[in-house]
Write a protein that holds these residues in place. Structure first.
Motif, short mmCIF file in Angstrom:
data_model
loop_
_atom_site.label_atom_id
_atom_site.label_comp_id
_atom_site.label_asym_id
_atom_site.label_seq_id
_atom_site.Cartn_x
_atom_site.Cartn_y
_atom_site.Cartn_z
N GLN A 238 0.84 -1.18 0.00
CA GLN A 238 0.00 0.00 0.00
C GLN A 238 0.88 1.24 0.00
OE1 GLN A 238 -2.87 0.22 3.19
NE2 GLN A 238 -4.21 1.51 1.94
N ALA A 239 0.71 2.07 -1.02
CA ALA A 239 1.39 3.34 -1.10
C ALA A 239 0.50 4.43 -0.51
CB ALA A 239 1.73 3.68 -2.55
N PRO A 240 1.09 5.54 -0.03
CA PRO A 240 0.28 6.61 0.54
C PRO A 240 -0.81 7.10 -0.42
CG PRO A 240 2.58 6.97 1.02
CD PRO A 240 2.52 5.83 0.05
N GLY A 241 -2.04 7.18 0.08
CA GLY A 241 -3.14 7.66 -0.73
C GLY A 241 -3.71 6.67 -1.72
N LYS A 242 -3.21 5.44 -1.71
CA LYS A 242 -3.68 4.43 -2.65
C LYS A 242 -4.26 3.24 -1.91
CE LYS A 242 -0.39 5.55 -6.33
NZ LYS A 242 0.64 5.00 -7.26
N GLU A 243 -5.05 2.45 -2.63
CA GLU A 243 -5.64 1.25 -2.07
C GLU A 243 -4.60 0.15 -1.95
OE1 GLU A 243 -9.03 3.00 -1.33
OE2 GLU A 243 -8.84 0.85 -0.98
N ARG A 244 -4.82 -0.73 -0.99
CA ARG A 244 -3.96 -1.88 -0.84
C ARG A 244 -4.13 -2.82 -2.04
NH1 ARG A 244 -3.72 -4.43 5.07
NH2 ARG A 244 -3.33 -2.18 5.34
N GLU A 245 -3.01 -3.31 -2.58
CA GLU A 245 -3.06 -4.17 -3.74
C GLU A 245 -2.27 -5.46 -3.51
OE1 GLU A 245 -1.13 -2.70 -7.25
OE2 GLU A 245 0.55 -1.85 -6.14
N GLY A 246 -2.76 -6.54 -4.08
CA GLY A 246 -2.06 -7.80 -4.00
C GLY A 246 -0.89 -7.84 -4.96
N VAL A 247 0.23 -8.37 -4.52
CA VAL A 247 1.40 -8.49 -5.38
C VAL A 247 1.78 -9.94 -5.66
CG1 VAL A 247 2.30 -6.23 -4.75
CG2 VAL A 247 3.02 -8.23 -3.44
N ALA A 248 1.58 -10.83 -4.70
CA ALA A 248 1.93 -12.23 -4.88
C ALA A 248 1.19 -13.07 -3.86
CB ALA A 248 3.44 -12.45 -4.73
N ASN B 222 -0.66 -27.84 -9.10
CA ASN B 222 -0.26 -26.82 -10.07
C ASN B 222 0.84 -25.97 -9.46
OD1 ASN B 222 -1.68 -24.73 -8.44
ND2 ASN B 222 -3.51 -25.77 -9.20
N THR B 223 1.16 -24.84 -10.11
CA THR B 223 2.21 -23.97 -9.59
C THR B 223 1.85 -23.38 -8.24
OG1 THR B 223 1.36 -22.02 -10.75
CG2 THR B 223 2.95 -23.40 -11.92
N GLY B 224 0.57 -23.12 -8.01
CA GLY B 224 0.10 -22.64 -6.72
C GLY B 224 0.35 -21.18 -6.43
N THR B 225 0.87 -20.43 -7.39
CA THR B 225 1.20 -19.03 -7.16
C THR B 225 0.55 -18.13 -8.19
OG1 THR B 225 3.26 -19.18 -8.44
CG2 THR B 225 3.40 -19.60 -6.06
N TYR B 226 0.29 -16.88 -7.78
CA TYR B 226 -0.20 -15.84 -8.67
C TYR B 226 0.55 -14.56 -8.38
CZ TYR B 226 -4.17 -18.86 -9.77
OH TYR B 226 -4.95 -19.92 -10.18
N TYR B 227 0.76 -13.76 -9.42
CA TYR B 227 1.46 -12.50 -9.29
C TYR B 227 0.71 -11.40 -10.01
CZ TYR B 227 5.41 -15.40 -7.89
OH TYR B 227 6.22 -16.30 -7.25
N ALA B 228 0.78 -10.20 -9.45
CA ALA B 228 0.26 -9.04 -10.15
C ALA B 228 1.06 -8.82 -11.43
CB ALA B 228 0.34 -7.80 -9.26
N ASP B 229 0.40 -8.32 -12.47
CA ASP B 229 1.09 -8.09 -13.73
C ASP B 229 2.31 -7.19 -13.56
OD1 ASP B 229 -1.90 -7.97 -15.84
OD2 ASP B 229 -0.74 -9.66 -15.06
N SER B 230 2.21 -6.23 -12.65
CA SER B 230 3.27 -5.26 -12.47
C SER B 230 4.55 -5.85 -11.87
CB SER B 230 2.79 -4.10 -11.59
OG SER B 230 2.38 -4.57 -10.32
#
Length: 129
Positions: A39-49, A60-68
């Motif tokens: 979470q960056a200041p002023g922004k919503e919390r986002e999933g990264v991994a 399966n691989t069992g993992t997901y990542y944000a495109d960024s």
């Protein structure tokens, strides 16, 4: 009681790497789904991994990542140490924020914050030149 404690944050320059660690207690780590969020200041919390529990991960691989962060970040689980790590490479200023580890008793992990039951207090990551 489920507890999560993040560590490893710091201030780095663009292109550098950091490895965050989430120390867990109060539950069986590989029975839960685990996620890393920021979470960056002023922004919503986002999933990264995120990583699903052992039953899902075995199929399966069992993992997901944000495109960024795809291709730059890696989430992993060390059952013997009851820890979850987030390896972050090629860091950029947009990666700056407070990073949180989260856990849920569901089998499948997602990148949606509302999915998770338990949260750590966060660790600051700052990427700047």
């Amino acid at each position: 009681q489920v507890q999560l404690v993040e560590s490893g944050g710091g201030s780095v320059q663009p292109g550098d790497s950091l490895r965050l660690s989430c120390a867990t207690s109060g539950f069986t780590l590989d029975d839960y789904a685990i996620g890393w969020f920021r979470q960056a200041p002023g922004k919503e919390r986002e999933g990264v991994a995120c990583i699903s529990n052992k039953d899902v991960s075995s199929k399966n691989t069992g993992t997901y990542y944000a495109d960024s962060v795809e291709g730059r970040f890696t989430i992993s689980r060390d059952i013997a140490k009851n820890t979850v790590s987030l390896e972050m490479n090629s860091l950029q200023p947009d990666d700056t924020g407070v990073y949180y580890c989260a856990a849920t008793s569901t089998a499948v992990a997602t990148l949606f914050p509302s999915w998770y039951q338990h949260w750590g207090q966060g660790t600051q990551v700052t990427v700047s030149s």
